[in-house]
Design a protein around this motif. Sequence first.
Motif, short mmCIF file in Angstrom:
data_model
loop_
_atom_site.label_atom_id
_atom_site.label_comp_id
_atom_site.label_asym_id
_atom_site.label_seq_id
_atom_site.Cartn_x
_atom_site.Cartn_y
_atom_site.Cartn_z
N ARG A 250 40.56 38.51 -47.88
CA ARG A 250 39.38 38.68 -48.73
C ARG A 250 38.41 37.53 -48.50
NH1 ARG A 250 36.90 42.76 -51.54
NH2 ARG A 250 36.16 42.15 -53.59
N ARG A 251 37.12 37.84 -48.33
CA ARG A 251 36.08 36.82 -48.25
C ARG A 251 34.86 37.29 -49.03
NH1 ARG A 251 39.82 34.46 -46.86
NH2 ARG A 251 40.15 33.10 -45.06
N SER A 252 34.14 36.34 -49.62
CA SER A 252 32.90 36.68 -50.32
C SER A 252 31.72 36.20 -49.46
CB SER A 252 32.86 36.01 -51.69
OG SER A 252 33.02 34.62 -51.58
N VAL A 253 30.73 37.07 -49.33
CA VAL A 253 29.61 36.81 -48.42
C VAL A 253 28.30 37.11 -49.14
CG1 VAL A 253 28.62 37.28 -46.15
CG2 VAL A 253 31.08 37.62 -46.52
N ALA A 254 27.35 36.18 -49.05
CA ALA A 254 26.00 36.41 -49.56
C ALA A 254 25.06 36.60 -48.38
CB ALA A 254 25.54 35.22 -50.41
N PHE A 255 24.44 37.76 -48.29
CA PHE A 255 23.43 38.04 -47.27
C PHE A 255 22.06 37.67 -47.84
CE2 PHE A 255 26.67 40.16 -45.07
CZ PHE A 255 26.23 40.61 -43.84
N ILE A 256 21.31 36.87 -47.11
CA ILE A 256 19.97 36.47 -47.55
C ILE A 256 18.98 36.84 -46.45
CG2 ILE A 256 18.49 34.57 -48.31
CD1 ILE A 256 20.95 33.11 -49.29
N GLY A 257 18.04 37.70 -46.78
CA GLY A 257 17.07 38.14 -45.78
C GLY A 257 15.83 38.71 -46.45
N SER A 258 14.84 39.03 -45.65
CA SER A 258 13.53 39.41 -46.19
C SER A 258 13.33 40.91 -46.33
CB SER A 258 12.42 38.85 -45.28
OG SER A 258 12.56 39.36 -43.96
N GLU A 259 14.22 41.74 -45.78
CA GLU A 259 14.05 43.18 -45.92
C GLU A 259 15.39 43.88 -45.82
OE1 GLU A 259 12.71 45.15 -41.91
OE2 GLU A 259 11.47 43.37 -42.22
N CYS A 260 15.44 45.08 -46.39
CA CYS A 260 16.69 45.85 -46.40
C CYS A 260 16.35 47.30 -46.75
CB CYS A 260 17.68 45.26 -47.40
SG CYS A 260 19.22 46.20 -47.57
N HIS A 261 16.79 48.20 -45.92
CA HIS A 261 16.67 49.63 -46.22
C HIS A 261 17.57 49.93 -47.42
CE1 HIS A 261 16.48 53.98 -45.37
NE2 HIS A 261 17.76 53.98 -45.67
N PRO A 262 17.17 50.79 -48.37
CA PRO A 262 15.96 51.60 -48.42
C PRO A 262 14.83 50.96 -49.23
CG PRO A 262 17.48 52.35 -50.09
CD PRO A 262 18.13 51.17 -49.42
N PHE A 263 15.00 49.70 -49.62
CA PHE A 263 14.03 49.06 -50.50
C PHE A 263 12.74 48.70 -49.75
CE2 PHE A 263 18.41 47.80 -51.63
CZ PHE A 263 18.55 48.59 -52.74
N VAL A 264 12.90 48.00 -48.63
CA VAL A 264 11.76 47.66 -47.80
C VAL A 264 12.27 47.49 -46.37
CG1 VAL A 264 12.02 45.19 -48.32
CG2 VAL A 264 9.85 46.04 -47.46
N LYS A 265 11.54 48.09 -45.42
CA LYS A 265 11.98 48.04 -44.03
C LYS A 265 10.77 48.10 -43.11
CE LYS A 265 14.13 50.96 -40.51
NZ LYS A 265 14.80 52.23 -40.22
N THR A 266 10.73 47.15 -42.15
CA THR A 266 9.68 47.18 -41.13
C THR A 266 10.27 47.27 -39.73
OG1 THR A 266 9.59 44.77 -40.92
CG2 THR A 266 8.18 45.78 -42.59
N GLY A 267 11.57 47.06 -39.59
CA GLY A 267 12.20 47.10 -38.27
C GLY A 267 13.71 47.12 -38.38
N GLY A 268 14.36 46.71 -37.28
CA GLY A 268 15.82 46.75 -37.21
C GLY A 268 16.53 45.86 -38.21
#
Length: 732
Positions: A250-268
């Motif tokens: 088990r591991r806990s992971v925090a993803f931090i980024g500027s976009e994510c489908h389906p909320f906001v997406k401009t590319g890959g």
Amino acid sequence: MARKKANSRKKKSPANGVGKKTAPAVVNQTPAEEKAAPIVEETAPVAEKTEVTAAEPAPVEEKTAPAAEEAAPAVEKMETPATEPAPVEEKTAPAAEETTPVAEKTETPAAEPAPVEEKAAPVVEETAPAAEKMETPATEPAPVEEKTALAAEEAAPAAEKTEATATEPAPVEEKAAPVVEETVPATEKTETVVKKRTSTRKKAAPAAKKAESSPKKTTSTKKKAAPIVEEPAPVVEETTTINVMSDLPRRSVAFIGSECHPFVKTGGLGDVMYALPRELVRLNCDVRVILPRYACIPQQYQDKMVYRGEFYMDLGKTGREYYVGIMEYICDGVVYDFIDNQEFFSSGNPYLNLVDDIPKYCFFSKAALAALNFMNWIPDIIHCHDWQAALVPVYLRTLFQDSPVGHARSILTIHNLRFQGIYNIPTIQYWSGLPDSVFNMGALKQDYEDANMLKGGLAYADRITTVSGTYAGEIQTSEYGEHLEGHLRYHSGKLRGIVNGIDYGMWNPETDPALAVNYGLGNVLDHKMENKLALQKELGLEEDESKFVIGLISRLTNQKGLDLVSSIVPQVLDGNTQVVVLGTGDKQYEDTFRYYEDTYRGTFSACIQYDEARAHRIYAGADALLVPSRFEPCGLTQLNAMHYGTIPIVRETGGLKDTVEPYNTFTGDGNGFTFDRYEAGLLLDAINRAKTEYFTNRYHWDEVVQRDMAKDVSWENSAKQYKDLYLELTPW
């Protein structure tokens, strides 16, 4: 199981710049599956002939009260996957020590319930319904006899001693809201000690004691009480069952980024931020995704966000404290936390210009770490993406080093090295508030007067990844290094290349609702032609299944090799070939493709727009897909094309080289057509080789189509490599 750290201690306000003015401490809401025996102290009367769905967990009701005054309502519209569910007694209440009432003729696929009497539940003055909008309607409740409140209270432990957790409990879906009252008395005998409960909703408060809708401050006592949320928990109409491999570490992971489908997406990047966390949940990771709460996020998601708290934080040398709100949304076992601040995120687009974006993402990077401290959710790994989150590893090892979140390890993923967040040193120093020591040539400083946010993140991250093995090597050369090749060679020991995958839930020709006709590996040769004819009709092309249709789905920029394409279009359109272009971008390419559409009407189609459904239909209806990129870190279009039985024609660079093997006319090996040097003549040659095989050797062409569809291009292999990297960084 959702991992929580320091749950027993008093919540701390975020370190390093967080103001005194804070919202009440908010209990962490875990996104995934809690292996906990449902603790039922009080429940509603028995319902006869109810059909209980698989493993609906009973809500935790912490404050016991006489059964005659209040009954614990069950979770509203809870959906749980049928994976060895724990037995749950729905709307049942113990009447005395010797009896444990259960609904008559219930259909529960799990463990055997205790034998019961029909008339065993106490009479209640005001009974809360088991589910206000329950999908399994209950009939008339069983007649009950009056019992004293003491008898009901004494019988409560009997319900708690059930062996409900002997089997794997079903994961709690995103429809769960923060616990309204959260305590587990020390005297209660439960099979599993549960630190946090996330299955009750705001509306699950006792009917006789209605909770107030606004958060209020509570003092830290023996029983911690979470604030009552302002609005109901999100209800997501479509969810996917995720089978968690609970035997993995088990591991806990925090993803931090500027976009994510389906909320906001401009590319890959938006696709990766959506698909990779969901696959990691299946590999037994506890995952949170932290995003800005842009104004452009569709209202359907804004309405389902739940308020988690707020605090104030200083930023750089501005001399001000800035509001940081936390709004939460849960989907498929992944918790999405949105950083709310209208001053920075009120524009309609996520990216504007560096003058506006530098302050915005300095604020976002610092607020994301402060929010983790505020929520007291300390991950093992913080996984950052591209330059917008590149200051997170720098903050982590400087201003946040002595705070709880400072114990996490960091990974920075490069999705496209061309974008780095470069601006003059005084501006970035003013907005970030980072110490002078980080503005040196080994970290943020670039040239003589500029600071490079991505460069600083690469220096301070514990590991660097990029989205293909070939691209990891290419960016260490002057041709592809974007002036960071020396810096990347210096840090090459912590650099890894992991190819992206695609989400089979979104990209599946067998179930894709956008297609004219669905098909799979077994019947692709029969039905792909039907999709071609439908596409030709939709775009106004000559309807002829014998035509060779080439698709191009791309951002219309120099990176994508469109100068090569525009120079050879007249030679490609030989009377037997049709070309379909979909995308937006640089005006010069938009105008060029519009010109070709006017000139070769019925043969060339230019769709200057972003249309997701049409993209799906082009993948299904085209015979080949063109990806002649100047450079391509990974590329997803060629993976989508292969999964839809459309053969890619690509340049051998980055992820294109890693995923497309050139077709060999002598052995029949390979799964696409490739060219190496960036030249228009070589692109035309690759297209002609594909057309020759299509028109003269259809049997071999069809073999390649089926080989591509059978190829595993899902996220499973990629996610396993990321999980191995997390374990490498956290070897405990």
